[in-house]
Design an enzyme around this catalytic site. Structure first.
Site, PDB file in Angstrom:
ATOM      1  N   ARG A  87       0.855  -1.189   0.000  1.00 49.87           N
ATOM      2  CA  ARG A  87       0.000   0.000   0.000  1.00 49.87           C
ATOM      3  C   ARG A  87       0.886   1.232   0.000  1.00 49.87           C
ATOM      4  O   ARG A  87       1.492   1.568   1.021  1.00 49.87           O
ATOM      5  CB  ARG A  87      -0.915   0.003   1.221  1.00 49.87           C
ATOM      6  CG  ARG A  87      -1.981  -1.077   1.170  1.00 49.87           C
ATOM      7  CD  ARG A  87      -2.964  -0.909   2.312  1.00 49.87           C
ATOM      8  NE  ARG A  87      -4.065  -1.865   2.205  1.00 49.87           N
ATOM      9  CZ  ARG A  87      -5.100  -1.897   3.031  1.00 49.87           C
ATOM     10  NH1 ARG A  87      -5.170  -1.021   4.025  1.00 49.87           N
ATOM     11  NH2 ARG A  87      -6.054  -2.785   2.872  1.00 49.87           N
ATOM     12  N   ASP A  99       1.916   5.216  -0.048  1.00 50.67           N
ATOM     13  CA  ASP A  99       1.353   6.428   0.539  1.00 50.67           C
ATOM     14  C   ASP A  99       0.568   7.189  -0.522  1.00 50.67           C
ATOM     15  O   ASP A  99       0.867   7.114  -1.720  1.00 50.67           O
ATOM     16  CB  ASP A  99       2.481   7.330   1.067  1.00 50.67           C
ATOM     17  CG  ASP A  99       3.314   6.661   2.147  1.00 50.67           C
ATOM     18  OD1 ASP A  99       2.853   5.656   2.708  1.00 50.67           O
ATOM     19  OD2 ASP A  99       4.431   7.151   2.406  1.00 50.67           O
ATOM     20  N   ARG A 139      10.092   7.889   2.115  1.00 50.32           N
ATOM     21  CA  ARG A 139      10.154   9.352   2.030  1.00 50.32           C
ATOM     22  C   ARG A 139      10.939   9.943   3.197  1.00 50.32           C
ATOM     23  O   ARG A 139      11.599  10.973   3.051  1.00 50.32           O
ATOM     24  CB  ARG A 139       8.747   9.935   1.969  1.00 50.32           C
ATOM     25  CG  ARG A 139       8.020   9.562   0.670  1.00 50.32           C
ATOM     26  CD  ARG A 139       6.711  10.293   0.521  1.00 50.32           C
ATOM     27  NE  ARG A 139       5.714   9.860   1.478  1.00 50.32           N
ATOM     28  CZ  ARG A 139       4.860  10.679   2.087  1.00 50.32           C
ATOM     29  NH1 ARG A 139       4.924  11.989   1.895  1.00 50.32           N
ATOM     30  NH2 ARG A 139       3.961  10.202   2.926  1.00 50.32           N
TER      31      ARG A 139
END
Length: 245
Positions: free
Chosen positions: A26, A28, A174
């Site tokens: 999944r 972001d 990230r």
């Protein structure tokens, strides 16, 4: 994307209710995916090529199915995966900025030293508790095996960071990239990201970079006869021991 694919399958297969699609990971919100893998359990025979064409005829233009095939016995798109490969793209020189890639590349205001970034990235490799770089979920493990983290220049002002791990926590990639930007521009020492990792708590000095610069490029799986065992192992590690029904 999962919801869009589930609804499209419902339309194409003329089902009263959507089927449940399982994704390899999944991503972001706002992260791109070029190599996403999914599985879905369908009753009855379905011709793969016909299904592929039907799905792409209904899906919106920003989503495409590139291949359809019957899954091997024991395959689970999420739990059978050995590793996921992400790439984050940066531009650190106005001379190399391409406006047509603005939805896939993040602009940074200072030139980056790739050698410093790679030296810092090396200190993060291996199996660790990445709680310092994750948005923790209740009851979920933050231990991950970071298999590769490296940066290279691909053109004037253009950098690509490749991050490969067995799995990722929410916002982990990230944050890992955000930890190396201040190293690359000289604001932080090369050893700083490893020190943050060792702290095992979120550090406000680590920026979680915008999603649009990140792309899921590839999901890697073992040989067909190892898929079921890999899925069971992954479920045990993540505390989700159950069988597909």
């Amino acid at each position: 994307m999962q919801g869009v694919l589930e609804e499209t399958l419902r339309v194409v297969l003329r089902l009263p209710e959507p089927l449940t699609v399982t994704c390899a990971g999944r991503t972001d919100t706002g992260v791109h995916a070029r190599g996403q893998v999914t599985h879905v359990d369908i009753e009855g025979a379905v011709e793969p090529l016909r299904l592929l064409r039907s799905l792409n005829g209904v899906l919106p233009e920003d989503v495409a199915v590139t291949a359809v095939r019957q899954a091997p016995e024991g395959f689970d798109a999420r739990f059978s995966a050995l590793a996921r490969r992400y790439v984050y793209r940066l531009c650190d020189d106005p001379a190399g900025w391409d406006p047509l890639t603005r939805g896939h590349v993040l602009r940074v205001g200072r030139p980056l030293d790739v050698d410093r970034m790679n030296a810092a990235a090396a200190g993060l490799l291996g199996e660790h508790d990445f709680a310092a770089f994750c948005k923790k979920r209740e009851g979920a493990s933050t231990v991950r095996a970071l298999l590769e983290y490296s940066w290279q220049r691909t053109g004037v002002g253009q950098l690509e960071g490749t991050v490969i791990a067995d799995a990722f926590c929410h916002s982990m990639v990230r944050a890992l990239v955000g930890a190396l930007i201040p190293v690359g521009d000289g604001r932080r020492d090369v050893s700083w990201p490893a020190a943050v990792l060792a702290g095992k708590v979120r550090d406000s000095a680590v920026s979680v970079l915008p999603a649009h610069g990140l792309t899921l490029e590839e999901v890697r799986y073992p040989a067909d006869d190892e898929l079921a065992a890999r899925a069971l192992q992954a479920r045990q590690v993540r505390g989700e021991v159950h069988q597909r029904g």
